[in-house]
Design a protein around this motif. Structure first.
Motif, PDB file in Angstrom:
ATOM      1  N   ARG A 166      53.338  48.975  30.994  1.00 36.28           N
ATOM      2  CA  ARG A 166      52.135  48.773  30.190  1.00 36.28           C
ATOM      3  C   ARG A 166      51.602  49.774  29.656  1.00 36.28           C
ATOM      4  O   ARG A 166      51.055  49.768  28.659  1.00 36.28           O
ATOM      5  N   GLU A 167      51.753  50.913  30.474  1.00 35.94           N
ATOM      6  CA  GLU A 167      50.952  52.096  30.167  1.00 35.94           C
ATOM      7  C   GLU A 167      51.669  52.887  28.971  1.00 35.94           C
ATOM      8  O   GLU A 167      51.261  53.510  28.217  1.00 35.94           O
ATOM      9  N   THR A 168      53.176  52.168  28.493  1.00 36.74           N
ATOM     10  CA  THR A 168      53.537  52.746  27.130  1.00 36.74           C
ATOM     11  C   THR A 168      53.120  51.993  25.910  1.00 36.74           C
ATOM     12  O   THR A 168      53.517  52.456  24.761  1.00 36.74           O
ATOM     13  N   ARG A 169      52.239  51.114  26.221  1.00 37.10           N
ATOM     14  CA  ARG A 169      51.737  50.416  24.907  1.00 37.10           C
ATOM     15  C   ARG A 169      50.088  50.491  24.871  1.00 37.10           C
ATOM     16  O   ARG A 169      49.549  50.439  26.026  1.00 37.10           O
ATOM     17  N   LEU A 170      49.461  50.345  23.738  1.00 32.80           N
ATOM     18  CA  LEU A 170      48.102  50.196  23.882  1.00 32.80           C
ATOM     19  C   LEU A 170      47.403  49.126  24.520  1.00 32.80           C
ATOM     20  O   LEU A 170      46.606  49.111  25.053  1.00 32.80           O
ATOM     21  N   MET A 171      48.176  47.928  23.864  1.00 32.15           N
ATOM     22  CA  MET A 171      47.588  46.759  24.692  1.00 32.15           C
ATOM     23  C   MET A 171      47.848  46.619  26.148  1.00 32.15           C
ATOM     24  O   MET A 171      47.062  46.008  26.879  1.00 32.15           O
ATOM     25  N   GLY A 172      48.905  47.312  26.489  1.00 32.15           N
ATOM     26  CA  GLY A 172      49.140  47.288  28.002  1.00 32.15           C
ATOM     27  C   GLY A 172      48.257  48.374  28.786  1.00 32.15           C
ATOM     28  O   GLY A 172      47.767  47.767  29.746  1.00 32.15           O
ATOM     29  N   LYS A 173      47.868  49.346  27.883  1.00 28.19           N
ATOM     30  CA  LYS A 173      46.880  50.158  28.655  1.00 28.19           C
ATOM     31  C   LYS A 173      45.417  49.547  28.907  1.00 28.19           C
ATOM     32  O   LYS A 173      44.679  49.480  29.849  1.00 28.19           O
ATOM     33  N   LEU A 174      45.280  48.745  27.785  1.00 31.80           N
ATOM     34  CA  LEU A 174      43.876  47.801  27.743  1.00 31.80           C
ATOM     35  C   LEU A 174      43.874  46.664  28.842  1.00 31.80           C
ATOM     36  O   LEU A 174      43.052  46.662  29.536  1.00 31.80           O
ATOM     37  N   GLU A 175      45.276  46.002  29.308  1.00 32.84           N
ATOM     38  CA  GLU A 175      45.230  45.359  30.304  1.00 32.84           C
ATOM     39  C   GLU A 175      45.180  46.048  31.557  1.00 32.84           C
ATOM     40  O   GLU A 175      44.657  45.486  32.536  1.00 32.84           O
ATOM     41  N   ALA A 220      41.955  47.051  36.202  1.00 35.63           N
ATOM     42  CA  ALA A 220      41.015  48.274  37.186  1.00 35.63           C
ATOM     43  C   ALA A 220      39.529  47.818  37.299  1.00 35.63           C
ATOM     44  O   ALA A 220      39.167  47.994  38.391  1.00 35.63           O
ATOM     45  N   ALA A 221      39.087  47.466  36.059  1.00 36.27           N
ATOM     46  CA  ALA A 221      37.700  47.086  36.142  1.00 36.27           C
ATOM     47  C   ALA A 221      37.336  45.909  36.945  1.00 36.27           C
ATOM     48  O   ALA A 221      36.316  45.781  37.794  1.00 36.27           O
ATOM     49  N   ARG A 222      38.227  44.624  37.171  1.00 40.96           N
ATOM     50  CA  ARG A 222      38.124  43.722  37.577  1.00 40.96           C
ATOM     51  C   ARG A 222      38.270  43.950  39.098  1.00 40.96           C
ATOM     52  O   ARG A 222      37.308  43.592  40.090  1.00 40.96           O
ATOM     53  N   TYR A 223      39.052  44.865  39.649  1.00 38.28           N
ATOM     54  CA  TYR A 223      39.336  45.398  41.073  1.00 38.28           C
ATOM     55  C   TYR A 223      37.876  46.108  41.392  1.00 38.28           C
ATOM     56  O   TYR A 223      37.587  45.880  42.581  1.00 38.28           O
ATOM     57  N   ALA A 224      37.493  47.118  40.466  1.00 40.14           N
ATOM     58  CA  ALA A 224      36.422  47.910  40.830  1.00 40.14           C
ATOM     59  C   ALA A 224      35.040  46.914  41.112  1.00 40.14           C
ATOM     60  O   ALA A 224      34.114  47.120  41.978  1.00 40.14           O
ATOM     61  N   GLN A 225      35.168  45.882  40.407  1.00 42.65           N
ATOM     62  CA  GLN A 225      33.969  44.889  40.193  1.00 42.65           C
ATOM     63  C   GLN A 225      34.108  44.098  41.560  1.00 42.65           C
ATOM     64  O   GLN A 225      33.102  43.758  42.128  1.00 42.65           O
ATOM     65  N   SER A 226      35.319  43.795  41.900  1.00 46.24           N
ATOM     66  CA  SER A 226      35.262  42.924  43.263  1.00 46.24           C
ATOM     67  C   SER A 226      34.977  43.734  44.400  1.00 46.24           C
ATOM     68  O   SER A 226      34.693  43.173  45.659  1.00 46.24           O
TER      69      SER A 226
END
Length: 477
Positions: free
Chosen positions: A304-313, A318-324
């Motif tokens: 996913r890191e090779t695509r812009l949308m993948g980076k967004l995913e 990462a935000a969800r994990y940090a929020q948890s």
């Protein structure tokens, strides 16, 4: 130099009545003369008067408990009232001309040190009633310092070795046999018995019986008793040897069983390691699935890191994990997602943290189960050692009871043998006393003449009967 140890006694007064006075003659109950006493001296006493020394020694022995208390020693252990310890030192008769009192006192002091009694109260008495010069040493076994009873271990051996050294120092060996015996003891620890035909335990009874009756009868009883004692001694020796072997076997069996348990719970592949390996085998598939899942997530993340949308995913994940985890609660979800969107390094770090948390969680479960498994092994270990100790104590109690019964039976046999021996010697002594009393009685002379009188009477009666017979035959004719 000949040392001779007497039997341990209980009365200082009785001992000193003998050593400080002449021997009693027949018919005397007490003898108060002391012509045979050449000189006396004391050690560790406040006076040189032997009569006062006896009183002090008696007081020390009677004050044993108080002396222990003052010395801070527990008044425990077996009690004994045999406080009187005595022995004699005799020189060869040929040594008499050049033997001084100072030399005799020096020898007595050295002998006292040889048996470790230099701190005890003692009275030394020199006698002149024998051809050989000799002194008697009477020691109080109760220490005046702390009240403890002195134990004489191997005192005969110590005095024997000291006597040999003393004779060597004076330039002449008078007892060659003692030198040979001491050499054999030092070489291989051999026990050397006395050459006396009469053993010490029966010496007094034998002497009294031989004096009262006759030597032949007393010797027969003594020789028979020696044979029976030798047989019973051999049986006792075999019994005690067997007892020691039984204890050795019991101890070895216990140690062997203990080693097996030690190998089971402390060896390389012990029960704890086996339990831990078992739990790890159970968790092996779980770890395999976890690593498979995390590898797939890592590959998906990198893809996913090779695509812009993948980076967004990845940033949203990462935000969800940090929020948890409750981090940056002051910041909103979108703010955190935007922040992660700006840094690939932060996105990858969050993923690695998530994977590490999953591994820690699974590891915690595994360690918990290992702890439960090893706790069960500990319980088994305690149970096994308890069962082993219980079995040993049971076997030990059975062995003690059986050996105690055998020892008691053997002791009864010894008691019965000694009683029979004393009874036999006692019969001889009573017979001798009866004969002695009979010879001193006037009726005995008549009794001794009685057989001749009876024979004369029987002869006269027989002649008279024959004459009557001849008369009757004539009358019938």
């Amino acid at each position: 130099m000949v040392p001779n140890i007497t039997k341990t006694g209980t009365s200082f007064r009785g001992a000193m009545l003998y050593y400080l006075h002449d021997k009693r003659e027949d018919g005397e109950s007490v003898r108060l003369t002391g012509d045979r006493v050449a000189w006396t001296t004391t050690r560790n006493l406040m006076c040189d008067d032997p009569e006062a020394a006896v009183a002090i020694m008696r007081a020390t022995a009677n004050d044993q408990d108080r002396l222990k208390v003052e010395a801070g020693i527990k008044n425990t252990g077996r009690k004994s009232d045999k406080c009187v310890y005595a022995y004699s030192l005799a020189w060869h008769p040929d040594e008499k001309p050049g033997l001084s009192r100072a030399e005799m006192e020096r020898a007595a002091d050295e002998s006292i040190r040889a048996i470790g009694a230099e701190h005890l109260q003692a009275v030394i008495v020199c006698h002149t009633d024998e051809p050989q010069p000799h002194v008697h040493v009477v020691i109080n076994r109760v220490s005046p310092e702390d009240g403890r009873m002195h134990v004489y271990s191997n005192d005969r051996l110590k005095l024997s070795e000291w006597s040999e050294a003393y004779e060597r120092e004076r330039g002449k060996i008078w007892c060659e046999e003692r030198v040979e015996n001491n050499a054999r003891r030092k070489a291989d620890g051999e026990y050397i018995r006395s050459n006396s035909p009469t053993p010490r335990p029966m010496a007094e009874d034998y002497a009294q019986a031989a004096q009262a009756a006759n030597d032949n009868e007393a010797s027969l009883i003594r020789d028979d008793a020696k044979i029976r004692v030798a047989e019973l001694s051999a049986q006792s020796k075999q019994m005690y040897s067997r007892h020691r072997n039984e204890w050795a076997v019991l101890s070895k069996d216990y140690q062997d069983r203990k080693k097996l348990l030690g190998a089971k719970y402390r060896g390389k592949d012990n029960a704890f390691v086996t339990a831990e390996d078992g739990v790890k085998r159970q968790y092996k598939s779980a770890w395999k699935d976890l690593f498979k899942k995390q590898n797939a997530e890592t590959r998906g993340f990198e893809k996913r890191e090779t695509r812009l949308m993948g980076k967004l995913e990845n940033a949203i994940a990462a935000a969800r994990y940090a929020q948890s985890l409750g981090r940056d609660e002051a910041r909103g979800f979108l703010s955190m997602a935007f922040n992660f969107m700006l840094s690939a390094k932060k996105r990858r770090a969050v993923l690695e943290k998530a994977h590490a948390a999953e591994r820690r969680e699974l590891g915690a479960y595994q360690r918990r189960d290992i702890k439960v498994a090893t706790a069960a092994v500990k319980i088994d270990r305690e149970s096994d050692y308890f069962a082993l100790r219980k079995l040993y104590n049971s076997d030990r109690a059975v062995l003690i009871d059986r050996q105690d019964a055998e020892k008691t039976a053997m002791q009864r046999r010894w008691t019965r043998l000694n009683e029979e021996r004393k009874l036999s010697f006692g019969v001889l002594k009573r017979q001798g006393a009866i004969r002695k009393a009979a010879k001193a009685s006037p009726e005995v002379a008549e009794a001794e003449e009685a057989p001749d009188a009876v024979q004369a009477f029987q002869k006269a009666s027989k002649t008279k009967r024959k004459r009557k017979g001849r008369v009757r035959r004539r009358e019938r004719e």
